[in-house]
Motif scaffolding. Structure first.
Motif, mmCIF file in Angstrom:
data_model
loop_
_atom_site.group_PDB
_atom_site.id
_atom_site.type_symbol
_atom_site.label_atom_id
_atom_site.label_comp_id
_atom_site.label_asym_id
_atom_site.label_seq_id
_atom_site.Cartn_x
_atom_site.Cartn_y
_atom_site.Cartn_z
ATOM 1 N N GLN A 3 0.963 -1.215 0.044
ATOM 2 C CA GLN A 3 0.108 0.090 -0.177
ATOM 3 C C GLN A 3 0.811 1.189 -0.058
ATOM 4 O O GLN A 3 0.577 2.198 -0.836
ATOM 5 C CB GLN A 3 -0.978 -0.073 1.390
ATOM 6 N N GLN A 4 1.811 1.231 0.974
ATOM 7 C CA GLN A 4 2.932 2.289 0.953
ATOM 8 C C GLN A 4 3.947 1.790 -0.080
ATOM 9 O O GLN A 4 4.495 0.739 -0.117
ATOM 10 C CB GLN A 4 3.271 2.719 2.290
ATOM 11 N N PHE A 5 4.483 2.823 -0.862
ATOM 12 C CA PHE A 5 5.206 2.219 -1.891
ATOM 13 C C PHE A 5 6.466 1.906 -1.785
ATOM 14 O O PHE A 5 7.245 1.184 -2.254
ATOM 15 C CB PHE A 5 5.383 3.467 -3.135
ATOM 16 N N ASN A 6 7.123 2.251 -0.437
ATOM 17 C CA ASN A 6 8.407 1.712 0.055
ATOM 18 C C ASN A 6 9.535 2.046 -0.844
ATOM 19 O O ASN A 6 10.363 1.378 -0.996
ATOM 20 C CB ASN A 6 8.298 0.380 0.483
ATOM 21 N N ALA B 78 6.932 1.197 -7.938
ATOM 22 C CA ALA B 78 7.215 0.159 -7.127
ATOM 23 C C ALA B 78 6.831 -1.143 -7.956
ATOM 24 O O ALA B 78 7.355 -2.117 -7.675
ATOM 25 C CB ALA B 78 6.404 0.130 -5.973
ATOM 26 N N ILE B 79 6.010 -1.189 -8.865
ATOM 27 C CA ILE B 79 5.596 -2.275 -9.722
ATOM 28 C C ILE B 79 6.859 -2.715 -10.494
ATOM 29 O O ILE B 79 7.270 -3.888 -10.804
ATOM 30 C CB ILE B 79 4.475 -2.152 -10.693
ATOM 31 N N ALA B 80 7.286 -1.755 -11.360
ATOM 32 C CA ALA B 80 8.508 -1.872 -12.166
ATOM 33 C C ALA B 80 9.768 -2.502 -11.313
ATOM 34 O O ALA B 80 10.316 -3.471 -11.612
ATOM 35 C CB ALA B 80 9.007 -0.637 -12.845
ATOM 36 N N ARG B 81 10.088 -1.810 -9.955
ATOM 37 C CA ARG B 81 10.747 -2.549 -9.171
ATOM 38 C C ARG B 81 10.770 -4.035 -8.871
ATOM 39 O O ARG B 81 11.657 -4.603 -9.017
ATOM 40 C CB ARG B 81 11.123 -1.599 -7.947
ATOM 41 N N ALA B 82 9.582 -4.222 -8.528
ATOM 42 C CA ALA B 82 9.237 -5.726 -8.255
ATOM 43 C C ALA B 82 9.487 -6.484 -9.500
ATOM 44 O O ALA B 82 9.907 -7.641 -9.540
ATOM 45 C CB ALA B 82 7.826 -5.975 -7.767
ATOM 46 N N PRO C 95 -2.853 -1.970 -3.219
ATOM 47 C CA PRO C 95 -1.822 -1.135 -4.205
ATOM 48 C C PRO C 95 -2.374 0.071 -4.347
ATOM 49 O O PRO C 95 -1.621 1.080 -4.622
ATOM 50 C CB PRO C 95 -1.503 -1.906 -5.353
ATOM 51 N N THR C 96 -3.589 0.344 -4.235
ATOM 52 C CA THR C 96 -4.263 1.552 -4.550
ATOM 53 C C THR C 96 -5.064 2.306 -3.293
ATOM 54 O O THR C 96 -5.591 3.371 -3.472
ATOM 55 C CB THR C 96 -5.610 1.499 -5.766
ATOM 56 N N SER C 97 -4.746 1.772 -2.232
ATOM 57 C CA SER C 97 -5.580 2.342 -1.068
ATOM 58 C C SER C 97 -4.881 3.491 -0.519
ATOM 59 O O SER C 97 -5.652 4.360 0.139
ATOM 60 C CB SER C 97 -5.463 1.212 0.172
ATOM 61 N N ALA C 98 -3.758 3.866 -0.857
ATOM 62 C CA ALA C 98 -3.258 5.015 -0.283
ATOM 63 C C ALA C 98 -3.189 6.365 -1.376
ATOM 64 O O ALA C 98 -2.486 7.310 -1.194
ATOM 65 C CB ALA C 98 -1.800 4.628 0.155
ATOM 66 N N LEU C 99 -3.840 5.875 -2.369
ATOM 67 C CA LEU C 99 -3.607 6.700 -3.690
ATOM 68 C C LEU C 99 -5.079 7.626 -3.585
ATOM 69 O O LEU C 99 -6.271 7.418 -3.166
ATOM 70 C CB LEU C 99 -3.622 6.041 -4.893
ATOM 71 N N ASP C 100 -4.813 9.034 -4.242
ATOM 72 C CA ASP C 100 -5.989 9.729 -4.487
ATOM 73 C C ASP C 100 -6.655 9.021 -5.803
ATOM 74 O O ASP C 100 -6.205 8.435 -6.537
ATOM 75 C CB ASP C 100 -5.338 11.176 -5.081
ATOM 76 N N PRO C 101 -7.928 9.389 -5.459
ATOM 77 C CA PRO C 101 -8.935 8.740 -6.403
ATOM 78 C C PRO C 101 -8.504 8.785 -7.859
ATOM 79 O O PRO C 101 -8.467 7.864 -8.654
ATOM 80 C CB PRO C 101 -10.338 9.250 -6.292
ATOM 81 N N GLU C 102 -8.058 9.964 -8.342
ATOM 82 C CA GLU C 102 -7.547 10.064 -9.930
ATOM 83 C C GLU C 102 -6.362 9.325 -10.244
ATOM 84 O O GLU C 102 -6.137 9.112 -11.466
ATOM 85 C CB GLU C 102 -7.381 11.718 -10.409
ATOM 86 N N MET C 103 -5.588 8.920 -9.295
ATOM 87 C CA MET C 103 -4.369 7.975 -9.451
ATOM 88 C C MET C 103 -4.556 6.485 -9.546
ATOM 89 O O MET C 103 -3.880 5.887 -9.792
ATOM 90 C CB MET C 103 -3.350 8.309 -8.595
ATOM 91 N N VAL C 104 -5.735 6.114 -8.970
ATOM 92 C CA VAL C 104 -6.226 4.698 -8.816
ATOM 93 C C VAL C 104 -5.998 3.947 -10.305
ATOM 94 O O VAL C 104 -5.302 3.095 -10.353
ATOM 95 C CB VAL C 104 -7.281 4.459 -8.138
ATOM 96 N N ARG C 105 -6.863 4.600 -11.184
ATOM 97 C CA ARG C 105 -6.840 4.213 -12.276
ATOM 98 C C ARG C 105 -5.297 3.575 -13.080
ATOM 99 O O ARG C 105 -5.542 2.701 -13.743
ATOM 100 C CB ARG C 105 -7.545 4.970 -13.368
ATOM 101 N N GLU C 106 -4.495 4.835 -13.102
ATOM 102 C CA GLU C 106 -3.336 4.637 -13.815
ATOM 103 C C GLU C 106 -2.518 3.255 -13.297
ATOM 104 O O GLU C 106 -2.018 2.377 -14.093
ATOM 105 C CB GLU C 106 -2.351 5.729 -13.856
ATOM 106 N N VAL C 107 -2.823 2.965 -11.906
ATOM 107 C CA VAL C 107 -2.209 1.717 -11.483
ATOM 108 C C VAL C 107 -2.855 0.617 -11.729
ATOM 109 O O VAL C 107 -2.243 -0.549 -12.098
ATOM 110 C CB VAL C 107 -2.013 1.933 -9.643
#
Ligand code: ADP
Ligand code: ADP
Length: 230
Positions: free
Chosen positions: A87-90, A149-153, A166-178
């Motif tokens: 959730q947190q990109f770390n 973070a996805i690319a790193r994994a 993975p999208t719980s910590a994101l603002d709504p407009e950024m959920v879709r791109e993930v």
């Protein structure tokens, strides 16, 4: 063929809380499984046992034939097979975006810096962040950081990808791109286990929906059946 085989997994936290009460799950190669259930039901704990982030006490977990020991001691082999997104990109704040993605290939896979950077740029392109490669995590939006973070994994060339909200910590407009990146990964044939509350993603992308309640797996069905019956 099966790639994740979890049998009767039991876990009790040090404080005595019995969080997983005999959970079994088999995931085949290329399958996308969405794991749902109330907060506190053990979803995060369960998937963290798959890459030895959490020890467990009874049952067995095999990833691509590698047994994860109860005490999670043989972590190195399995961490190469299993990528995880939190959730947190770390991300490492003091490393550039490209530096974040190349760290594991250089230090854990022994790749040369040049090869790791080629791989890193390919992966950053795949998640749409290649033009930000030399920036630092703090300069990117949450959605962009999560795509890094996805690319790193993926840079470890895992056979399985785990996603923990993975999208719980994101603002709504950024959920879709993930979610779009995750969808692309699913379409490429990646085996994925995703803890997420995103119903649209589960309906459209998942092969199976698993429902966990109070540490027990209470449903394992198709998205169609799951969402029409509940
Ligand atoms: P979920 O992902 O379904 O929300 P978690 O796996 O995060 O559930 O947590 C399940 C339960 O275990 C929660 O009640 C949580 O408070 C508890 N828990 C999580 N980590 C620990 C820990 N280190 N020690 C004790 N209890 C924990
Ligand atoms: P999430 O649901 O995102 O996993 P949690 O709030 O359950 O987040 O847990 C955050 C962190 O706190 C985790 O490292 C977890 O192990 C720890 N934790 C959660 N609940 C407890 C608890 N009751 N006792 C000790 N540690 C806990």
């Amino acid at each position: 063929q099966p790639i994740i085989v979890a049998k009767n997994v039991e876990k009790t936290y040090d404080n005595g809380f019995h969080v997983l009460k005999g959970v079994s799950l088999t995931v085949n190669k290329g399958e996308v499984v969405v794991l749902m259930g109330p907060s506190g039901s053990g979803k995060s704990t369960f998937i963290r046992t798959f890459n030895a982030l959490e020890p467990y006490q009874k049952g067995s977990i095999e990833i691509d034939g590698i047994l994860i020991a109860h005490d999670a001691k043989n972590i190195e082999l399995v961490r190469r097979e299993v990528g995880m997104v939190f959730q947190q990109f770390n991300l490492f704040p003091h490393l550039t975006i490209l530096g974040n993605v190349t760290l594991a290939p250089i230090h854990l896979r022994g790749m040369s810096k040049a090869d790791a950077e080629d791989l890193g740029m390919t992966l950053l392109k795949r998640v749409g962040i290649d033009h930000q490669a030399n920036k630092y995590p703090g300069q990117l939006s949450g959605g962009q950081q999560q795509r890094v973070a996805i690319a790193r994994a993926l840079a470890m060339k895992p056979k399985v990808m785990l996603f923990d909200e993975p999208t719980s910590a994101l603002d709504p407009e950024m959920v879709r791109e993930v979610l779009d990146v995750m969808r692309g990964l699913a379409e490429s044939g990646m085996t994925m286990v995703c803890v997420t509350h995103e119903v649209g993603f589960a309906r459209e992308v998942a092969d199976r929906v698993i429902f966990l309640a109070e540490g027990m797996l209470v449903e394992d069905t198709t998205p169609d059946k799951f969402f029409n019956n509940s």
